[in-house]
Design a protein around this motif. Sequence first.
Motif, PDB file in Angstrom:
ATOM      1  N   VAL A 119       0.849  -1.211   0.000  1.00  0.00           N
ATOM      2  CA  VAL A 119       0.000   0.000   0.000  1.00  0.00           C
ATOM      3  C   VAL A 119       0.876   1.250   0.000  1.00  0.00           C
ATOM      4  O   VAL A 119       0.584   2.231  -0.681  1.00  0.00           O
ATOM      5  CB  VAL A 119      -0.972  -0.018   1.188  1.00  0.00           C
ATOM      6  N   LYS A 120       1.973   1.225   0.736  1.00  0.00           N
ATOM      7  CA  LYS A 120       2.893   2.379   0.748  1.00  0.00           C
ATOM      8  C   LYS A 120       3.526   2.592  -0.611  1.00  0.00           C
ATOM      9  O   LYS A 120       3.803   3.741  -0.995  1.00  0.00           O
ATOM     10  CB  LYS A 120       3.957   2.201   1.827  1.00  0.00           C
ATOM     11  N   ILE A 121       3.765   1.523  -1.337  1.00  0.00           N
ATOM     12  CA  ILE A 121       4.299   1.666  -2.706  1.00  0.00           C
ATOM     13  C   ILE A 121       3.276   2.419  -3.557  1.00  0.00           C
ATOM     14  O   ILE A 121       3.630   3.321  -4.314  1.00  0.00           O
ATOM     15  CB  ILE A 121       4.634   0.301  -3.310  1.00  0.00           C
ATOM     16  N   VAL A 122       2.004   2.050  -3.432  1.00  0.00           N
ATOM     17  CA  VAL A 122       0.942   2.721  -4.202  1.00  0.00           C
ATOM     18  C   VAL A 122       0.933   4.218  -3.868  1.00  0.00           C
ATOM     19  O   VAL A 122       0.859   5.058  -4.765  1.00  0.00           O
ATOM     20  CB  VAL A 122      -0.426   2.103  -3.913  1.00  0.00           C
ATOM     21  N   ARG A 123       1.020   4.538  -2.602  1.00  0.00           N
ATOM     22  CA  ARG A 123       0.936   5.941  -2.169  1.00  0.00           C
ATOM     23  C   ARG A 123       2.154   6.770  -2.529  1.00  0.00           C
ATOM     24  O   ARG A 123       2.033   7.975  -2.747  1.00  0.00           O
ATOM     25  CB  ARG A 123       0.744   6.003  -0.660  1.00  0.00           C
ATOM     26  N   ASN A 124       3.325   6.154  -2.564  1.00  0.00           N
ATOM     27  CA  ASN A 124       4.559   6.942  -2.682  1.00  0.00           C
ATOM     28  C   ASN A 124       5.379   6.700  -3.944  1.00  0.00           C
ATOM     29  O   ASN A 124       6.461   7.260  -4.075  1.00  0.00           O
ATOM     30  CB  ASN A 124       5.438   6.674  -1.460  1.00  0.00           C
ATOM     31  N   ALA A 125       4.897   5.848  -4.820  1.00  0.00           N
ATOM     32  CA  ALA A 125       5.679   5.569  -6.042  1.00  0.00           C
ATOM     33  C   ALA A 125       5.677   6.773  -6.978  1.00  0.00           C
ATOM     34  O   ALA A 125       4.801   7.566  -6.998  1.00  0.00           O
ATOM     35  CB  ALA A 125       5.116   4.334  -6.749  1.00  0.00           C
TER      36      ALA A 125
END
Length: 125
Positions: A119-125
């Motif tokens: 989920v953090k990848i989705v938010r910060n990519a």
Amino acid sequence: MTARRRAHRSAVFSGLALTGMGVLHFVRPEGFDALVPEQLPGTPRQWTLGSGCAELATGALLLVPATRRIGGAAAAALFVGVWPGNIKMAWDWRHEPASKQVISLGRLPLQIPMIVSAVKIVRNA
């Protein structure tokens, strides 16, 4: 380290790990067949090969910066989707030696940080 940099590192690590696991689904499918819940339609081998394809595709999405956000979403869904297999493993191994039980039970809570990371990848990519 910035959130974007952490997401990049996490995406590369997860992408490589998923690619490796995806390959293993084809090289040594027997171990994965045993994780498929009996309630699912089709054969365990179909699910093993299908999830191997999903892991390879998700790994590729994570490794390419232009597709990293969709890869993070796919990874989160994949990590949730394979959780029942981990639960089945823990149940099936309940009468195994303690060392195997520790492994099977330890896999269950490890899904949570993997999902959070995706989920953090989705938010910060």
